[in-house]
Scaffold this motif. Structure first.
Motif, mmCIF file in Angstrom:
data_model
loop_
_atom_site.group_PDB
_atom_site.id
_atom_site.type_symbol
_atom_site.label_atom_id
_atom_site.label_comp_id
_atom_site.label_asym_id
_atom_site.label_seq_id
_atom_site.Cartn_x
_atom_site.Cartn_y
_atom_site.Cartn_z
ATOM 1 N N MET A 62 50.654 77.475 -27.653
ATOM 2 C CA MET A 62 50.481 77.959 -26.279
ATOM 3 C C MET A 62 50.145 79.444 -26.240
ATOM 4 S SD MET A 62 53.904 76.495 -24.423
ATOM 5 C CE MET A 62 54.449 74.788 -24.529
ATOM 6 N N GLY A 63 50.045 80.085 -27.405
ATOM 7 C CA GLY A 63 49.957 81.542 -27.440
ATOM 8 C C GLY A 63 48.543 82.052 -27.631
ATOM 9 N N LEU A 64 48.450 83.311 -28.026
ATOM 10 C CA LEU A 64 47.176 84.005 -28.198
ATOM 11 C C LEU A 64 46.193 83.177 -29.033
ATOM 12 C CD1 LEU A 64 46.238 86.934 -27.339
ATOM 13 C CD2 LEU A 64 46.601 87.568 -29.737
ATOM 14 N N GLU A 65 44.956 83.076 -28.569
ATOM 15 C CA GLU A 65 43.856 82.385 -29.248
ATOM 16 C C GLU A 65 44.003 80.863 -29.212
ATOM 17 O OE1 GLU A 65 41.937 84.086 -32.465
ATOM 18 O OE2 GLU A 65 42.807 86.073 -32.241
ATOM 19 N N THR A 66 44.913 80.326 -28.410
ATOM 20 C CA THR A 66 45.034 78.867 -28.293
ATOM 21 C C THR A 66 44.612 78.418 -26.900
ATOM 22 O OG1 THR A 66 47.287 78.721 -27.364
ATOM 23 C CG2 THR A 66 47.087 78.967 -29.767
ATOM 24 N N HIS A 67 44.142 77.175 -26.842
ATOM 25 C CA HIS A 67 43.889 76.512 -25.557
ATOM 26 C C HIS A 67 44.495 75.124 -25.640
ATOM 27 C CE1 HIS A 67 39.948 78.803 -26.329
ATOM 28 N NE2 HIS A 67 40.780 79.610 -25.706
ATOM 29 N N LEU A 68 44.911 74.613 -24.506
ATOM 30 C CA LEU A 68 45.371 73.231 -24.415
ATOM 31 C C LEU A 68 44.160 72.385 -24.053
ATOM 32 C CD1 LEU A 68 47.780 71.226 -24.260
ATOM 33 C CD2 LEU A 68 47.851 71.746 -21.801
ATOM 34 N N ARG A 69 43.701 71.555 -25.010
ATOM 35 C CA ARG A 69 42.478 70.797 -24.731
ATOM 36 C C ARG A 69 42.799 69.441 -24.115
ATOM 37 N NH1 ARG A 69 38.722 67.367 -26.034
ATOM 38 N NH2 ARG A 69 36.518 67.908 -25.892
ATOM 39 N N MET A 70 43.365 69.497 -22.925
ATOM 40 C CA MET A 70 43.610 68.302 -22.111
ATOM 41 C C MET A 70 43.757 68.800 -20.676
ATOM 42 S SD MET A 70 47.653 67.427 -22.959
ATOM 43 C CE MET A 70 47.765 66.026 -21.840
ATOM 44 N N PRO A 71 43.546 67.928 -19.691
ATOM 45 C CA PRO A 71 43.682 68.404 -18.313
ATOM 46 C C PRO A 71 45.108 68.890 -18.035
ATOM 47 C CG PRO A 71 42.455 66.340 -18.384
ATOM 48 C CD PRO A 71 43.022 66.553 -19.760
ATOM 49 N N LEU A 72 45.199 69.977 -17.294
ATOM 50 C CA LEU A 72 46.502 70.581 -17.016
ATOM 51 C C LEU A 72 47.417 69.630 -16.246
ATOM 52 C CD1 LEU A 72 48.106 73.201 -17.388
ATOM 53 C CD2 LEU A 72 47.104 74.037 -15.257
ATOM 54 N N THR A 73 46.857 68.883 -15.298
ATOM 55 C CA THR A 73 47.713 67.940 -14.549
ATOM 56 C C THR A 73 48.248 66.850 -15.476
ATOM 57 O OG1 THR A 73 45.701 66.800 -13.865
ATOM 58 C CG2 THR A 73 46.711 68.264 -12.261
ATOM 59 N N ASP A 74 47.461 66.438 -16.462
ATOM 60 C CA ASP A 74 47.948 65.431 -17.411
ATOM 61 C C ASP A 74 49.050 66.016 -18.286
ATOM 62 O OD1 ASP A 74 46.331 63.485 -16.408
ATOM 63 O OD2 ASP A 74 44.920 63.447 -18.092
ATOM 64 N N TYR A 75 48.903 67.277 -18.676
ATOM 65 C CA TYR A 75 49.970 67.924 -19.437
ATOM 66 C C TYR A 75 51.263 67.959 -18.622
ATOM 67 C CZ TYR A 75 52.939 71.599 -21.226
ATOM 68 O OH TYR A 75 54.034 72.306 -21.663
ATOM 69 N N GLU A 76 51.142 68.287 -17.345
ATOM 70 C CA GLU A 76 52.347 68.378 -16.515
ATOM 71 C C GLU A 76 52.997 67.003 -16.337
ATOM 72 O OE1 GLU A 76 50.848 70.558 -13.139
ATOM 73 O OE2 GLU A 76 51.036 72.488 -14.185
ATOM 74 N N ARG A 77 52.159 65.958 -16.223
ATOM 75 C CA ARG A 77 52.715 64.589 -16.145
ATOM 76 C C ARG A 77 53.418 64.222 -17.452
ATOM 77 N NH1 ARG A 77 47.747 60.948 -15.128
ATOM 78 N NH2 ARG A 77 49.232 59.270 -15.532
ATOM 79 N N LEU A 78 52.803 64.601 -18.559
ATOM 80 C CA LEU A 78 53.390 64.317 -19.870
ATOM 81 C C LEU A 78 54.736 65.025 -20.018
ATOM 82 C CD1 LEU A 78 52.799 63.124 -22.793
ATOM 83 C CD2 LEU A 78 51.984 65.427 -23.342
ATOM 84 N N ARG A 79 54.738 66.296 -19.674
ATOM 85 C CA ARG A 79 55.963 67.111 -19.797
ATOM 86 C C ARG A 79 57.079 66.518 -18.930
ATOM 87 N NH1 ARG A 79 55.078 72.370 -16.721
ATOM 88 N NH2 ARG A 79 55.480 70.807 -15.111
ATOM 89 N N ASP A 80 56.728 66.174 -17.688
ATOM 90 C CA ASP A 80 57.753 65.633 -16.796
ATOM 91 C C ASP A 80 58.218 64.262 -17.287
ATOM 92 O OD1 ASP A 80 57.316 67.932 -15.397
ATOM 93 O OD2 ASP A 80 56.198 66.988 -13.753
ATOM 94 N N GLY A 81 57.278 63.473 -17.811
ATOM 95 C CA GLY A 81 57.619 62.133 -18.274
ATOM 96 C C GLY A 81 58.487 62.128 -19.523
ATOM 97 N N LEU A 82 58.495 63.215 -20.254
ATOM 98 C CA LEU A 82 59.259 63.291 -21.498
ATOM 99 C C LEU A 82 60.599 64.002 -21.325
ATOM 100 C CD1 LEU A 82 56.390 63.942 -24.054
ATOM 101 C CD2 LEU A 82 58.005 62.034 -24.133
ATOM 102 N N ALA A 83 60.829 64.583 -20.152
ATOM 103 C CA ALA A 83 62.093 65.291 -19.924
ATOM 104 C C ALA A 83 63.253 64.314 -20.172
ATOM 105 C CB ALA A 83 62.132 65.833 -18.494
#
Lengths: 387, 387
Positions: free
Chosen positions: B122-143
């Motif tokens: 998540m830091g310098l020189e990185t990108h998350l190569r997936m849609p941000l809303t999908d990441y948020e769904r994933l994060r919430d679904g794994l809590a």
């Protein structure tokens, strides 16, 4: 390339910004934040291969009214100044302590009211091209302003190409078509596939491509196993079908189509499969109209393949095209995006010859009110043989 | 390309996974989630230009123990099966309703304990190569599982190249060096710069590049305005200095260096500036050692430029190199990354001749315990003239 990096007159970009601002207004965003190469190019005309370096983020802010603001690494200032953009703020990137976050936060804080909304593409086919931790710092630093999904805003505007854009895509298609015509010069029995891939890229450059962002393909008896692999060193042999699929670029605009070639005499199955793919494409070219949905195109192609005696392959059977190799929508059974006049699309039916052996066929079109207009010069109806 | 997409023996990838798992253990992550082309290639050997399409996300999960799991679009299954990866789960992408999110969530839920941590760069020189809303769904679904920054884990492992990787980068550098030697065949007074760019890419392909992911450069009287622009159609003229900077790729590994050429006789200023850049690079080649920090390299180059009579340019003066055109660290005054043996780096001093006119010079090295070993064949000490 022209001497300016503008590509189009400023009026083209001004019209784009107005269209984005109209759509933002309806969606309730007070500004758009854009981070992807295509979105930045779309608004500004800023075209560089420097995106290949993941080191630095680049930001364009489109406010609800007025002109866009570029918040970019200092290394890009010289090039951005040659575009129509006048509001340019820079920082010395990469900065491990603050890689543009505070500069972007201050910019957005000025342009977006305290309880306003920043639109950001977050949906299907989008990526946030900045570090996630920096996005979270930005979001927290701008609260109570909120970030909201602006995928619809950007996609509905960008998917309708201006005539100037259509002309650019047609030009790139013509470059690829001339290179495809010359494939018999570089391919034949005994030639290694990786050498063919290298030579074909050189042909594309020779015919006028600025660069070749994509080349895939395959070769095997009557067909190939997949369509995304780099080329092995294996030599082409009699009976192979060779497929080359290219996304060449001229002035920032892509083509994306493929061509098949039989090495030596084509088998009956290979000829029949190619004919079915060609005819299914022909049927779709005749049937496609604004008002249909993306899934309707999938249905038309699938039915036509069956009617012409081929087994339809899985996956999507076409997609948008323009500033990237592929754009939305996708011709799949689930995509309900309405097709509209001005969309540039690929028709890409695929057939399964037997397990592990497929053949694909692709053309590029612009959808008009009353027809589908080809942008790629039409493939030959019969599978060409390289003898 | 080899007939397999493996590039290296499986043992190379197994060693990488073990190194990542060691680092994950120290950082307290129960799995790593990787989404970028370089990270996926690093773990699996999965090499394709299909990343050029933004349509689909691709996921690799590295668990704390055991083998990696690929969660990928079905279109990539055939190619992934030819790598060393055995755990492959696919979905029909793009899917507007669920583009791999539930499949990835289920995969992570099995591999990560309920109160565990998923490491994500998540830091310098990185990108998350997936849609941000999908990441948020994933994060919430794994809590209550949590996502935590794994930039350090990935960067500290990836930045130390194996000898097999160093060999690949050296090979790519040799390809570019042969193409640079042939620039007098394609450049000279009267030739448009955009034609030179096209021809140079064809030279790179002819010398063995699989593809040319990056080419930038510039030309102008004694120097150029920036180093990231595409080429204008302007013809080269006597007195110009032409610079070409390429990131060619062979078997997935980049070079990144440039060369300068005077068109006709070089002016005294151009020759002196080139000599200062060459000598500053020489000083840095002699001085650089493991144990220094990235900022020390910046300091060495800046001081040397002044000592040799040039005005140092801003920006970073070198960076990492390998699976992408640029990798961390950055030779800037703020980067405290320790330099270690096995790092592949670029030395890239820049000089300002006058406002709006710069010259840059670049070499690629691998840092050894007792020296900096050149990977790019050394540039000539004197600015070459194309007459």
């Amino acid at each position: 390339m022209p001497d300016t990096s503008l590509i189009f007159p400023a009026s083209e970009y001004q019209a784009r910004v107005r269209a984005l601002q109209d759509a933002m207004g309806h969606a309730g965003h007070d500004a758009l934040l854009l981070t992807s190469p295509a979105d930045v190019f779309y608004v500004t005309g800023f075209l560089t291969r420097f995106w290949e370096s993941p080191a630095r983020p680049w930001f364009i802010v489109v406010p609800a009214t007025g002109v866009p603001v570029a918040v970019i690494p200092a290394i890009g200032a010289e090039l951005m100044q040659r575009t129509w953009v006048t509001q340019i703020r820079t920082w010395d990137a990469p900065d491990p302590e603050d890689d543009g976050v505070s500069l972007l936060r201050d910019t957005l804080a000025t342009l977006v009211p305290e309880h306003g909304s920043v639109g950001l593409p977050m949906g299907l086919e989008t990526h946030l091209r900045m570090p996630l931790t920096d996005y979270e710092r930005l979001r927290d630093g701008l609260a109570p302003r909120r970030f909201a999904d602006a995928t619809e805003v950007v996609q509905r505007v960008r998917e309708i190409k201006s005539e100037a854009e259509v002309d650019r895509i047609r030009s790139t298609c013509a470059i690829a078509a001339r290179a495809f015509d010359r494939v018999p010069e570089i391919a034949g029995a005994g030639r290694p596939l990786d050498a063919v891939f290298r030579d074909f890229q050189a042909l594309l450059l020779g015919e006028g491509a600025d660069w070749v962002s994509y080349l895939a393909g395959g070769a095997g008896p009557e067909g190939y196993g997949d369509v995304i692999s780099p080329a092995p060193a294996r030599a082409l042999t009699q009976g192979d079908v060779l497929m080359l699929d290219t996304g060449a670029v001229r002035e920032g605009y892509f083509c994306d189509f493929d061509r098949n070639y039989a090495i030596g005499a084509a088998s009956d199955l290979a000829r029949r499969t190619h004919a079915a793919l060609w005819s299914a494409t022909e049927d779709c070219l005749q049937a496609l109209r604004p008002g249909m949905l993306a899934r309707d195109a999938h249905h038309i192609l699938t039915e036509a393949l069956v009617r012409h005696g081929a087994t339809p392959g899985g996956g999507r059977l076409g997609h948008g095209l323009g500033l990237t190799l592929t754009e939305w929508p996708s011709f799949t059974p689930k995509d309900n995006t309405p097709l509209r006049a001005g969309m540039v699309l690929t028709l890409e039916p695929g057939a399964i010859l037997r397990p592990g052996c497929i053949m694909v066929h692709e053309e590029n079109i612009v959808l008009r009110e009353s027809c589908a207009e080809l942008l790629s010069p039409r493939a030959p109806a019969e599978l060409p043989e390289i003898t």
